[in-house]
Design a protein around this motif. Structure first.
Motif, mmCIF file in Angstrom:
data_model
loop_
_atom_site.group_PDB
_atom_site.id
_atom_site.type_symbol
_atom_site.label_atom_id
_atom_site.label_comp_id
_atom_site.label_asym_id
_atom_site.label_seq_id
_atom_site.Cartn_x
_atom_site.Cartn_y
_atom_site.Cartn_z
ATOM 1 N N HIS A 183 7.024 -13.349 -13.889
ATOM 2 C CA HIS A 183 7.230 -11.907 -13.933
ATOM 3 C C HIS A 183 6.183 -11.211 -13.083
ATOM 4 O O HIS A 183 5.003 -11.513 -13.154
ATOM 5 N N ALA A 184 6.640 -10.257 -12.272
ATOM 6 C CA ALA A 184 5.717 -9.470 -11.457
ATOM 7 C C ALA A 184 4.942 -8.534 -12.379
ATOM 8 O O ALA A 184 5.463 -8.096 -13.398
ATOM 9 N N PRO A 185 3.703 -8.244 -12.031
ATOM 10 C CA PRO A 185 2.941 -7.325 -12.867
ATOM 11 C C PRO A 185 3.587 -5.944 -12.861
ATOM 12 O O PRO A 185 4.246 -5.551 -11.901
ATOM 13 N N ALA A 186 3.391 -5.224 -13.954
ATOM 14 C CA ALA A 186 3.955 -3.882 -14.066
ATOM 15 C C ALA A 186 3.341 -2.984 -12.997
ATOM 16 O O ALA A 186 2.170 -3.142 -12.648
ATOM 17 N N PRO A 187 4.127 -2.044 -12.480
ATOM 18 C CA PRO A 187 3.580 -1.142 -11.468
ATOM 19 C C PRO A 187 2.456 -0.286 -12.038
ATOM 20 O O PRO A 187 2.469 0.087 -13.204
ATOM 21 N N GLN A 188 1.499 0.021 -11.195
ATOM 22 C CA GLN A 188 0.392 0.891 -11.559
ATOM 23 C C GLN A 188 0.764 2.299 -11.104
ATOM 24 O O GLN A 188 1.275 2.485 -10.005
ATOM 25 N N ILE A 189 0.508 3.307 -11.932
ATOM 26 C CA ILE A 189 0.773 4.688 -11.567
ATOM 27 C C ILE A 189 -0.491 5.273 -10.939
ATOM 28 O O ILE A 189 -1.568 5.217 -11.524
ATOM 29 N N ALA A 232 11.139 12.514 1.519
ATOM 30 C CA ALA A 232 10.944 13.185 0.239
ATOM 31 C C ALA A 232 9.610 13.910 0.129
ATOM 32 O O ALA A 232 9.448 14.750 -0.747
ATOM 33 N N VAL A 233 8.643 13.575 0.976
ATOM 34 C CA VAL A 233 7.308 14.163 0.839
ATOM 35 C C VAL A 233 6.810 14.744 2.150
ATOM 36 O O VAL A 233 7.263 14.361 3.232
ATOM 37 N N ARG A 234 5.882 15.650 2.023
ATOM 38 C CA ARG A 234 5.220 16.272 3.167
ATOM 39 C C ARG A 234 3.718 16.306 2.907
ATOM 40 O O ARG A 234 3.266 16.146 1.776
ATOM 41 N N PHE A 235 2.954 16.579 3.956
ATOM 42 C CA PHE A 235 1.508 16.718 3.836
ATOM 43 C C PHE A 235 1.181 17.759 2.756
ATOM 44 O O PHE A 235 1.762 18.832 2.720
ATOM 45 N N GLY A 236 0.266 17.399 1.867
ATOM 46 C CA GLY A 236 -0.181 18.326 0.829
ATOM 47 C C GLY A 236 0.581 18.252 -0.474
ATOM 48 O O GLY A 236 0.193 18.893 -1.450
ATOM 49 N N ASP A 237 1.672 17.495 -0.531
ATOM 50 C CA ASP A 237 2.443 17.379 -1.773
ATOM 51 C C ASP A 237 1.660 16.573 -2.811
ATOM 52 O O ASP A 237 1.217 15.453 -2.528
ATOM 53 N N PRO A 238 1.509 17.109 -4.033
ATOM 54 C CA PRO A 238 0.936 16.301 -5.110
ATOM 55 C C PRO A 238 2.009 15.326 -5.617
ATOM 56 O O PRO A 238 3.150 15.729 -5.850
ATOM 57 N N VAL A 239 1.657 14.059 -5.750
ATOM 58 C CA VAL A 239 2.630 13.036 -6.127
ATOM 59 C C VAL A 239 2.046 12.073 -7.150
ATOM 60 O O VAL A 239 0.830 11.936 -7.290
ATOM 61 N N ALA A 240 2.941 11.414 -7.845
ATOM 62 C CA ALA A 240 2.604 10.269 -8.690
ATOM 63 C C ALA A 240 3.423 9.110 -8.134
ATOM 64 O O ALA A 240 4.645 9.228 -7.987
ATOM 65 N N VAL A 241 2.777 8.021 -7.772
ATOM 66 C CA VAL A 241 3.476 6.879 -7.190
ATOM 67 C C VAL A 241 3.301 5.650 -8.060
ATOM 68 O O VAL A 241 2.270 5.470 -8.700
ATOM 69 N N SER A 242 4.331 4.825 -8.098
ATOM 70 C CA SER A 242 4.258 3.514 -8.744
ATOM 71 C C SER A 242 3.880 2.524 -7.664
ATOM 72 O O SER A 242 4.549 2.439 -6.638
ATOM 73 N N VAL A 243 2.798 1.783 -7.886
ATOM 74 C CA VAL A 243 2.271 0.871 -6.878
ATOM 75 C C VAL A 243 2.277 -0.549 -7.422
ATOM 76 O O VAL A 243 1.842 -0.789 -8.549
ATOM 77 N N GLN A 244 2.784 -1.471 -6.619
ATOM 78 C CA GLN A 244 2.725 -2.903 -6.916
ATOM 79 C C GLN A 244 2.145 -3.612 -5.712
ATOM 80 O O GLN A 244 2.271 -3.149 -4.575
ATOM 81 N N THR A 245 1.529 -4.747 -5.948
ATOM 82 C CA THR A 245 1.047 -5.576 -4.853
ATOM 83 C C THR A 245 2.188 -6.483 -4.417
ATOM 84 O O THR A 245 2.662 -7.307 -5.191
ATOM 85 N N VAL A 246 2.648 -6.278 -3.185
ATOM 86 C CA VAL A 246 3.740 -7.067 -2.619
ATOM 87 C C VAL A 246 3.185 -7.791 -1.403
ATOM 88 O O VAL A 246 2.709 -7.159 -0.464
ATOM 89 N N SER A 247 3.218 -9.104 -1.435
ATOM 90 C CA SER A 247 2.686 -9.937 -0.352
ATOM 91 C C SER A 247 1.240 -9.578 -0.032
ATOM 92 O O SER A 247 0.844 -9.517 1.124
ATOM 93 N N GLY A 248 0.471 -9.279 -1.062
ATOM 94 C CA GLY A 248 -0.947 -8.991 -0.890
ATOM 95 C C GLY A 248 -1.262 -7.580 -0.435
ATOM 96 O O GLY A 248 -2.416 -7.255 -0.192
ATOM 97 N N VAL A 249 -0.251 -6.702 -0.348
ATOM 98 C CA VAL A 249 -0.458 -5.330 0.122
ATOM 99 C C VAL A 249 -0.022 -4.367 -0.982
ATOM 100 O O VAL A 249 1.069 -4.512 -1.544
ATOM 101 N N ARG A 250 -0.855 -3.370 -1.268
ATOM 102 C CA ARG A 250 -0.474 -2.358 -2.259
ATOM 103 C C ARG A 250 0.670 -1.538 -1.693
ATOM 104 O O ARG A 250 0.549 -0.933 -0.633
ATOM 105 N N THR A 251 1.799 -1.534 -2.409
ATOM 106 C CA THR A 251 3.040 -0.965 -1.903
ATOM 107 C C THR A 251 3.611 0.045 -2.884
ATOM 108 O O THR A 251 3.670 -0.221 -4.085
ATOM 109 N N ILE A 252 4.043 1.194 -2.365
ATOM 110 C CA ILE A 252 4.694 2.210 -3.190
ATOM 111 C C ILE A 252 6.124 1.749 -3.459
ATOM 112 O O ILE A 252 6.906 1.553 -2.540
#
Length: 109
Positions: A40-46, A83-103
């Motif tokens: 199982h992949a680890p749960a995404p980090q917010i 969906a986003v522009r410069f300055g937008d406040p966001v909450a992203v779900s991040v997982q490590t995919v192939s060693g890279v932190r990915t949204i």
């Protein structure tokens, strides 16, 4: 006694390693293979931040996490760029995919 145990471990782990190996680089197939193998992949980090820059050429979004800290994240779905522009406040779900932190998910705040 050690050789039979080693052979048994290899026999049990070999199919799991084969199933977990990507066949064509597709992340969805990789996740399905890993799940079928019982991995199982680890749960995404917010992560919450403000969009600092968007680089579609390298598929990255840089988020400002605090006043003095920005961090780049790879984007799994290119539609996020619309969906986003410069300055937008966001909450992203991040997982490590192939060693890279990915949204893997994004919501505006």
């Amino acid at each position: 006694m050690i050789k039979p145990a080693l052979a048994l471990a290899a026999a049990l782990l070999w199919p799991a390693a084969t199933l977990a190996a990507p066949t064509d680089g597709s992340e969805q197939q990789q996740a399905a293979s890993a799940e079928a193998a019982g991995i199982h992949a680890p749960a995404p980090q917010i992560v919450r931040g403000v969009v600092d820059s968007i680089d579609e050429r390298s598929d990255t979004i840089r988020l400002r996490l605090s006043a003095d800290h920005t961090e780049p994240f790879k984007v799994q779905d290119g539609l996020l760029f619309n969906a986003v522009r410069f300055g937008d406040p966001v909450a992203v779900s991040v997982q490590t995919v192939s060693g890279v932190r990915t949204i893997v998910g994004l919501s505006k705040e």
